[in-house]
Design a protein around this motif. Structure first.
Motif, PDB file in Angstrom:
ATOM      1  N   HIS A 105       0.847  -1.185   0.000  1.00  0.00           N
ATOM      2  CA  HIS A 105       0.000   0.000   0.000  1.00  0.00           C
ATOM      3  C   HIS A 105       0.888   1.242   0.000  1.00  0.00           C
ATOM      4  N   PRO A 106       0.663   2.171  -0.932  1.00  0.00           N
ATOM      5  CA  PRO A 106       1.605   3.287  -1.067  1.00  0.00           C
ATOM      6  C   PRO A 106       1.604   4.265   0.097  1.00  0.00           C
ATOM      7  N   THR A 107       0.504   4.362   0.838  1.00  0.00           N
ATOM      8  CA  THR A 107       0.470   5.401   1.867  1.00  0.00           C
ATOM      9  C   THR A 107       0.320   4.822   3.273  1.00  0.00           C
ATOM     10  N   MET A 108       0.755   3.582   3.441  1.00  0.00           N
ATOM     11  CA  MET A 108       0.685   2.990   4.780  1.00  0.00           C
ATOM     12  C   MET A 108       2.104   2.576   5.179  1.00  0.00           C
TER      13      MET A 108
ATOM     14  N   TYR C 236      -7.701   0.221   3.216  1.00  0.00           N
ATOM     15  CA  TYR C 236      -6.722   0.113   2.133  1.00  0.00           C
ATOM     16  C   TYR C 236      -7.130   0.937   0.918  1.00  0.00           C
ATOM     17  N   ALA C 237      -8.325   0.625   0.391  1.00  0.00           N
ATOM     18  CA  ALA C 237      -8.713   1.260  -0.873  1.00  0.00           C
ATOM     19  C   ALA C 237      -8.989   2.749  -0.702  1.00  0.00           C
ATOM     20  N   PRO C 239      -7.978   5.146   1.576  1.00  0.00           N
ATOM     21  CA  PRO C 239      -6.818   6.035   1.681  1.00  0.00           C
ATOM     22  C   PRO C 239      -6.027   6.120   0.380  1.00  0.00           C
ATOM     23  N   ALA C 240      -5.983   5.007  -0.349  1.00  0.00           N
ATOM     24  CA  ALA C 240      -5.208   5.042  -1.592  1.00  0.00           C
ATOM     25  C   ALA C 240      -5.912   5.873  -2.652  1.00  0.00           C
TER      26      ALA C 240
END
Lengths: 328, 276, 323
Positions: A105-108, C236-237, C239-240
């Motif tokens: 996940h790019p922002t975690m 997950y979805a 925030p992305a």
């Protein structure tokens, strides 16, 4: 040692129903013993990624057929209900995807991404989670675990990201890890490093593994057995050393020959050509009947055009799907 | 420091001298940090020869490629091409040089217009030359496709309908349309399957003998580099740390980085030190 | 920090620009507040001339602007001719009401758009999703004004809802829960109108942003790790997919604000809308300028909030901004 996974006649097709459908897997069967590493060798379009995801029941939206059986710990995963699958995924069987930059996940923060896997499988309590996350990361990173746990994927190198994926995969102590081209996007030295991590973990945790790649050289010294996939079918299946040392299927043989040898003798002015397999295995290039490899095969016979070859044993544990070996 | 010594009075096609390319990297604190991507690189390539540049990612090999292809201006040093310095040219002159030095990337898909057919993609550079009639363009484009091993029935396909190997063939055909004298192959084989790599490598060998092409082959794969090149240069941190014919590099590596790269080439040996 | 300062600089620059333009345009517009007085024979021309001098309407534009700026800095924002009082306190009372309306509407609209959009993206292309798309498309083509008028008609016909105002006449006599209920009753229709005016836009963007992210490999990877559907969608979805949505959030504040002015006028909500309309008709110069400025301030504030959110939500932007 019993088998932990048995795949029986797995067939998966995508796309429009009827003639336009693309059969990604066309009757694949194999067994995996516990703590065994099965190398799956195939080029793009051979169905190797579909194999990885299908075992866990992760089907693409346009999947139209999925038949056969995936037997794991006594139940058929193809028939399992969504919540049963969810309990198995990541806990009993985990998956490592090929592109580490895309699979996170790019922002975690990566520490949290490992933690999420633990939390998804019932681990509770903030301190227990933190503790376990650190432990898991420590198994794949030598140092700087804290800093890495706090980092976002874009702040890590390709090799570090791949290690995070491995950490996620082993977090819940699975008995089987499926790795789909885990080193394809890495530098050669990083690739070696990651292979080393896999070997060490496998030894330490007693993992069963399905290691999927297009590069046969990666499987030497890694896999116990080797399954060669061509156009969604098993071309050859046997002990890794035997298959790599004396490949039987013409496809395996040509594939192994097409890799440039590292230390060929001094060259005389003319540059040598590599023995290569002509053509490609895109769906549009496959024949309508007979052996799927027939159009590219250097040893094709008349029978190959009309009839499907069946898997035949060339030795006790080595099977090949080629008419050359029938009646032997 | 030269490639191919078969002819003493032959002029080098490319001569790079003390090439330097640095980027400014501004930090949070506001101060600038100079990052030297290419740090004093010199080499020559003779016509019809192949120089391979190998190194890890971040070693500066791609920046070197961009400088050579006139897509980046070097900070200092010079690049002589066909005897003239091309490193300090004005934009307009650089454009004409770019035709002569073509660059092929790892994944050509993004450089194709997805709505154009294979034929249109190859025909475009021909049409831009402006001196050819429609029929001539078509004939030449078809000839180019044939030369790179794309069959005539492919001409109507779209890039998305091609396999990775076919796309790379198409990229090579498009580059050849401009009749370049140098092809820079920047990890051009890295994303392909083993069997396809061999196909494209063979195509490169064929083109070299048919057209007397000169290659700069940039890769992290030492085995393929050794197979294709007349000379290998190993790059690390922007410098060439070792250079020589493939035999010498493979058999008597002089530097640690070369030994590392060599050790990283997966080999089909069956010693399994860690198993059981 | 540096980024914040730069943003602040931009905001000040924008405010100065808008105030200058507002000043120029309101001055260039024909007529002024005292023109109507001139028609009244009971007021002597001298009185009007005196008033004009008092309010400096005969002074050149730059000087008036300078005086106005100093008045802004003193917290007055000029002087209302009609109300015979400084502009800011007048504006503030109305702005509060407007904010109450827009912020509630915004929270409500996003609160509906997020889960509904996510649900729609998850069932992309199936019947309920298609019906929803059809619905949003239909709502999008109805102009805000028609929507507001429609609700006014409902209010009148049904008799259950008040047709205007913010509270009932007997508001003060009510206990706290009663007050709240009364306020809610008055707010219900204007807010519904507002929510419906932005909802289709938000819904479509949420759905599109989510649909794109749902195809991403990292979601498949997370699913492969046995992460639950709910966590997958919301942790997950969402925030992305947040980046375009946060930008949309900034934009939606502006849309809601302008929509609110209209709805307020139609439904007689005592906010900035009717107040500004009245001021424009009466050529109450400084009130108009003040209103324009305040709206600009809200807009800037909203976008700034969106930027902050973006900065907080996406670590990649943080590193970029610090480089």
């Amino acid at each position: 040692m019993g088998s932990i996974l048995e795949v029986r006649d797995l067939r998966v097709a995508y796309g429009p129903r009827g003639r336009g459908a693309f059969r990604a897997l066309d009757g694949v069967s194999f067994c995996l013993e516990s703590e065994e590493v099965l190398g799956v060798l195939g080029e793009s379009g051979s169905g190797k990624s579909t194999l990885a995801t299908s075992i866990l029941g992760l089907f693409r939206a346009n999947t139209i057929v999925a038949t056969g059986a995936v037997l794991f710990e006594g139940s058929d995963l193809l028939q399992a209900k969504p919540d049963e699958l969810q309990r198995i995924r990541g806990k009993r069987i985990s998956l490592i995807f090929q592109e580490p930059s895309m699979a996170l996940h790019p922002t975690m923060r990566v520490g949290r991404q490992v933690q999420q896997v633990l939390a998804a499988h019932g681990m509770k309590g903030r301190s227990a989670l933190n503790q376990k996350t650190r432990e898991v990361l420590e198994t794949v990173f030598m140092e700087e675990t804290e800093r890495i746990a706090r980092s976002y994927p874009h702040q890590l190198s390709g090799g570090q990201r791949q290690r995070v994926l491995i950490a996620q995969a082993i977090a819940c102590g699975p008995s089987l890890v499926i790795a789909d081209e885990p080193t394809a996007s890495l530098d050669p030295t990083t690739q070696m490093e990651i292979l080393g991590v896999f070997r060490a973990l496998r030894k330490r945790l007693g993992l069963g593994m399905i290691f999927i790649t297009h590069n046969p050289a990666l499987l030497a010294g890694m896999a116990d057995r080797l399954l060669v996939l061509y156009a969604g079918r098993v071309a050859e299946l046997g002990p890794a050393e035997e298959v790599l040392a004396s490949p039987k299927h013409p496809y395996t043989r040509s594939l192994l020959e097409s890799i440039p040898p590292l230390l060929d003798g001094p060259r005389d002015g003319n540059k040598k050509k590599l023995p290569s397999i002509p053509g490609d295995s895109r769906p549009s290039s496959l024949p309508g009947a007979g052996c799927p490899f027939e159009p590219r095969c250097p040893e094709r016979m008349d029978i190959c055009k009309t009839r499907d070859p069946q898997l035949v044993n060339v030795s006790q544990s080595h099977t090949v799907s080629c008419f050359r070996y029938e009646n032997q | 420091m030269k490639v191919s010594d078969n002819d003493k009075d032959m002029q080098p096609l490319v001569r790079v001298e003390n090439l330097m390319k640095s980027y400014a990297n501004r930090k949070i604190t506001g101060q600038c940090e100079e990052v030297r991507a290419v740090d004093g690189v010199s080499f020559t390539i003779f016509p019809g020869a192949t120089l391979a540049v190998v190194g890890e990612s971040g070693s500066g090999k791609s920046t070197l490629a961009l400088c050579l292809a006139c897509l980046e201006k070097p900070t200092s040093g010079n690049i002589q091409f066909e005897g003239a310095d091309i490193s300090k040219l004005a934009e307009k002159e650089r454009r004409t040089i770019r035709r002569k030095i073509q660059l092929i990337f790892q994944d050509p898909a993004s450089s194709f217009n997805p709505r154009w057919s294979v034929l249109e993609i190859v025909a475009e550079p021909l049409a831009l030359q402006g001196s050819l009639s429609r029929d001539e363009i078509r004939l030449r484009a078809l000839a180019l496709l044939e030369q790179v091993g794309l069959s005539p029935e492919m001409e109507r396909r779209l890039p998305a309908e091609l396999s990775g190997g076919q796309r790379q063939r198409l990229a090579i055909a498009r580059a050849l349309a401009l009749e370049p004298s140098v092809l820079i192959l920047d990890e051009a084989l890295s994303a392909l399957d083993c069997s396809t790599q061999a196909q494209i490598a063979n195509l490169l060998v064929d083109l070299q003998s048919a057209r007397d092409m000169t290659y700069l082959f940039i890769s992290h794969d030492l085995a393929m580099a050794a197979h294709l090149a007349d000379e290998i240069a190993v790059m690390n941190h922007g410098r060439i740390v070792e250079q020589g014919p493939p035999d010498k590099i493979l058999k008597q590596p002089q530097t640690e980085i070369t030994r590392e790269l060599l050790a990283a080439v997966p080999r089909m040996t069956f010693a399994r030190p860690e198993a059981q | 920090m540096r980024y914040l300062l730069r943003r602040f600089g931009h905001a000040v620059f924008l405010l100065v620009g808008v105030s200058l333009l507002a000043f120029t345009f309101t001055t260039l517009a024909p007529g002024n507040y005292f023109d109507e007085m001139r028609l009244n024979p009971q007021i002597a021309p001298e009185t009007i001339a005196a008033l004009r001098t008092q309010y400096e309407l005969d002074r050149p534009l730059p000087i008036r602007y300078a005086h106005w700026v100093s008045s802004v800095l003193h917290g007055d924002m000029g002087f209302s001719f009609a109300y015979n009082s400084p502009v800011l306190p007048l504006l503030w009372v109305r702005a509060r009401n407007t904010l109450l309306l827009t912020i509630t509407a915004m929270l409500l609209a996003w609160g509906i758009a997020l889960p509904l959009g996510i649900w729609s993206a998850e069932h992309l292309g199936r019947l309920p999703d298609r019906l929803l798309s059809l619905g949003t498309a239909a709502l999008m083509v109805i102009p805000d004004l028609a929507l507001a008028l429609g609700f006014l008609v409902i209010a009148v016909k049904s008799g259950r809802f008040p047709t205007g105002g913010m509270v009932s006449l007997h508001f003060e006599s009510l206990a706290f829960p009663g007050k709240l209920g009364d306020l809610f009753l008055h707010m219900a229709l204007p807010i519904t109108a507002l929510v419906l005016s932005v909802l289709p836009l938000l819904l479509r963007h949420v759905r599109a942003a989510l649909a794109e992210v749902l195809d991403a490999p990292f979601l498949l990877a997370a699913e492969g790790h046995g992460i639950s559907r709910r966590t997958l969608l919301y942790r997950y979805a969402l925030p992305a997919a947040a980046n375009p949505l946060i930008s949309l959030f900034g934009f939606s504040i502006g849309t809601l604000l302008s929509g609110s002015l209209l709805v307020e006028v139609v439904m007689s909500w005592p906010g900035l809308g009717p107040f500004l309309l009245e001021a424009i008709l009466a050529r109450d110069l400084y009130v108009v300028i003040g209103g324009v400025l305040l709206s600009t301030l809200f807009l800037i504030g909203g976008n700034f909030l969106a930027d902050l959110l973006l900065y907080w939500a996406d670590p990649r932007i943080r590193t970029e901004a610090s480089v």
